[in-house]
Write a protein that holds these residues in place. Structure first.
Motif, mmCIF file in Angstrom:
data_model
loop_
_atom_site.group_PDB
_atom_site.id
_atom_site.type_symbol
_atom_site.label_atom_id
_atom_site.label_comp_id
_atom_site.label_asym_id
_atom_site.label_seq_id
_atom_site.Cartn_x
_atom_site.Cartn_y
_atom_site.Cartn_z
ATOM 1 N N ASP A 1 75.042 11.672 43.698
ATOM 2 C CA ASP A 1 75.109 11.123 42.342
ATOM 3 C C ASP A 1 74.097 10.004 42.100
ATOM 4 O O ASP A 1 73.666 9.810 40.961
ATOM 5 C CB ASP A 1 76.518 10.608 42.046
ATOM 6 N N PHE B 1 81.578 20.208 43.150
ATOM 7 C CA PHE B 1 80.764 20.923 42.165
ATOM 8 C C PHE B 1 81.438 22.228 41.718
ATOM 9 O O PHE B 1 80.801 23.074 41.092
ATOM 10 C CB PHE B 1 79.369 21.221 42.733
ATOM 11 N N LEU C 1 70.098 19.345 39.614
ATOM 12 C CA LEU C 1 70.414 17.993 39.169
ATOM 13 C C LEU C 1 69.147 17.223 38.840
ATOM 14 O O LEU C 1 68.088 17.499 39.396
ATOM 15 C CB LEU C 1 71.164 17.235 40.275
ATOM 16 N N GLN C 2 69.299 16.264 37.958
ATOM 17 C CA GLN C 2 68.246 15.304 37.646
ATOM 18 C C GLN C 2 68.914 13.939 37.628
ATOM 19 O O GLN C 2 69.832 13.717 36.830
ATOM 20 C CB GLN C 2 67.599 15.613 36.293
ATOM 21 N N GLN D 1 72.676 13.947 37.695
ATOM 22 C CA GLN D 1 73.378 14.636 36.608
ATOM 23 C C GLN D 1 73.105 16.140 36.677
ATOM 24 O O GLN D 1 71.957 16.553 36.833
ATOM 25 C CB GLN D 1 72.925 14.104 35.247
ATOM 26 N N VAL D 2 74.150 16.927 36.541
ATOM 27 C CA VAL D 2 74.005 18.381 36.586
ATOM 28 C C VAL D 2 73.312 18.869 35.324
ATOM 29 O O VAL D 2 73.748 18.595 34.211
ATOM 30 C CB VAL D 2 75.383 19.067 36.736
#
Length: 114
Positions: free
Chosen positions: A21, A73, A84-85, A88-89
Motif C-alpha cells: 500500500d 486483494f 497498482l499505482q 491504489q488498485v
C-alpha cells in the motif's frame, strides 16, 4: 526449441499488504502457483504484453489458502493480475488467455505507452 528466458517462479514469501500500500509508483502483482495449468498458460500472454512495459515492476506471489496478501486483494482464481499505482488498485484481470487482455489492464497506468 527457442532459447526463451526462463519464467521466474512464484515467490513463496510475500510482502505485507501494508508494504504494498505504501510502495510508490506502478506495480503489477501476479497471484498464482507454479503447478497451476492456468498460470502456466498465461505466462506467454503476460510476457508478450510486458514487452511494451519493460520498466514495470512485477511481483509473482504464490497464493493459496491462508495467504494473507492474496486474500487482501480478494483473489479467488489463478492467475490474477492486480495493477497498482502508488498502492491504489487500478484494475485486475483474471486468467488472461490473450495478450490483449493484459495490455488492456496495463493501459490503465497513467504513463502507459500509446
Amino acid at each position: 526449441m527457442s532459447s526463451a528466458t526462463p519464467i521466474p517462479a512464484y515467490a513463496t514469501q510475500a510482502p505485507s499488504r501494508a508494504d504494498i500500500d505504501v510502495r510508490p509508483g506502478p506495480l503489477l502483482l501476479e497471484f498464482g502457483t507454479d503447478w497451476c495449468s492456468h498460470c502456466q498458460a498465461a505466462q506467454a500472454p503476460i510476457a508478450e504484453a510486458l514487452v511494451a512495459y519493460p520498466d514495470l515492476p512485477r511481483l509473482k506471489i504464490e497464493d493459496g489458502p491462508g495467504r494473507p496478501l492474496g486474500r487482501s486483494f480478494a483473489v479467488k482464481l489463478w492467475p490474477t493480475l492486480v495493477l497498482l499505482q502508488d498502492g491504489q488498485v487500478l484494475g485486475r484481470v483474471v486468467r488472461p488467455r490473450e495478450t490483449a487482455e493484459v495490455l488492456d489492464l496495463l493501459r490503465q497506468l497513467p504513463q502507459a505507452p500509446g
